[in-house]
Design a protein around this motif. Structure first.
Motif, mmCIF file in Angstrom:
data_model
loop_
_atom_site.group_PDB
_atom_site.id
_atom_site.type_symbol
_atom_site.label_atom_id
_atom_site.label_comp_id
_atom_site.label_asym_id
_atom_site.label_seq_id
_atom_site.Cartn_x
_atom_site.Cartn_y
_atom_site.Cartn_z
ATOM 1 N N SER A 30 1.401 6.630 -6.045
ATOM 2 C CA SER A 30 1.577 6.618 -4.592
ATOM 3 C C SER A 30 2.821 7.401 -4.191
ATOM 4 C CB SER A 30 1.705 5.178 -4.086
ATOM 5 O OG SER A 30 0.526 4.449 -4.354
ATOM 6 N N GLN B 56 -3.851 3.266 1.253
ATOM 7 C CA GLN B 56 -4.484 3.132 -0.057
ATOM 8 C C GLN B 56 -3.683 2.182 -0.943
ATOM 9 O OE1 GLN B 56 -7.554 4.632 -0.858
ATOM 10 N NE2 GLN B 56 -7.441 4.951 1.360
ATOM 11 N N THR C 235 0.834 -1.195 0.000
ATOM 12 C CA THR C 235 0.000 0.000 0.000
ATOM 13 C C THR C 235 0.868 1.244 0.000
ATOM 14 O OG1 THR C 235 -0.057 0.232 2.411
ATOM 15 C CG2 THR C 235 -1.717 -1.218 1.414
#
Length: 270
Positions: free
Chosen positions: A243, A237, A232
């Motif tokens: 990311s 998320q 994640t």
């Protein structure tokens, strides 16, 4: 169209050649890319060799390497792209530390679907295809069954250098302090590829990498996921190319680790 199994064979052969060069050649000339950030002649040689091999074996697939090459041809195939770090852990390699690897991924629309990590000084080869499991030296691997942070070995990425290093390191130091108070041990290996592969294999229980460069993460992310780790962003998320950070953890410690990371990063911004 070449299938993923065939492309994995291509990637393994390419990474193996890179690993052979890494284990049999010296660094050559060492140049500075930035503040305490270096590139060697061997980085460039491995990238050139692998790019040429991939270009012959799969000419329809694009290529992105960490080391920018002047006058390198571009491909018109944005859907599929090889992503390469020719020496992940260059500083380790320069200093004779064996924690370094060739990291090669295949991405589709920037999402990794295949990855190979070869660490020749450790005699380790990791590979995975999305949906087909992860392997080390041809044996299936899986993330650990650890259920408590107090029994977890957690690795972290390097401290920052270059622009805004002091700001970035405020976050990293806060993270280190928070982890040291809760986990069994904190480790810093200096190779994101090995950080992620070792979570996939269960050698470690998690890694927290406050960065997300595609050449550093792509191969390791697909291998970690296929080993059963949760991968994640630091906010929990789903991890993808957008990311900010990269967190991989065994399922039993993922939630607690993300709570700890989130608190540490939030507090360090105050």
């Amino acid at each position: 169209m070449i299938g993923l199994e065939d492309l994995l064979a291509v990637a393994r052969a390419a990474a193996a050649e890179g690993g052979r060069l890494l284990s049999t050649s010296g660094p050559g000339n060492v140049q500075t890319k930035g503040d305490r950030d270096f590139v060697t002649d061997l980085d460039l040689r491995i990238q050139r060799s692998i790019r040429e091999y991939l270009g012959r074996a799969a000419p329809h697939i694009g290529f992105l390497g960490e080391e920018q090459e002047p006058n390198a041809p571009e491909h018109d195939a944005p859907e599929l792209r090889w992503v390469l770090d020719p020496i992940d852990g260059t500083s380790n390699f320069i200093h004779g530390i064996p924690l370094c690897a060739v990291s090669l991924a295949l991405t589709r629309h920037d999402a990794p679907i295949l990855g190979v990590i070869t660490a020749p000084f450790l005699n380790l080869e990791y590979y995975a295809i999305a949906g087909q499991g992860a392997f080390c030296n041809d044996h299936r691997i899986k993330a650990s069954d650890t259920q408590s942070l107090s029994h977890a070995i957690v690795s972290i990425g390097d401290y920052a250098v270059g622009n805004n290093a002091s700001v970035k390191n405020r976050h990293r130091l806060a993270l280190t302090t928070a982890l040291a108070a809760e986990v069994e041990r904190v480790r810093m290996f200096g190779s994101a590829a090995l950080d992620l592969a070792w979570v996939a294999e269960g050698r470690t229980d998690a890694c927290v990498l406050l960065s997300n460069k595609p050449w550093d993460m792509s191969a390791g992310v697909v291998i970690a996921r296929e080993g059963g780790a949760h991968v994640t962003d630091s906010d929990g998320q789903h991890h993808d190319a957008r990311s900010a950070h990269t967190v991989a953890a065994a399922p039993g410690v993922s939630a607690a680790l993300l709570d700890l990371v989130g608190t540490a990063l939030t507090d360090s911004d105050r």
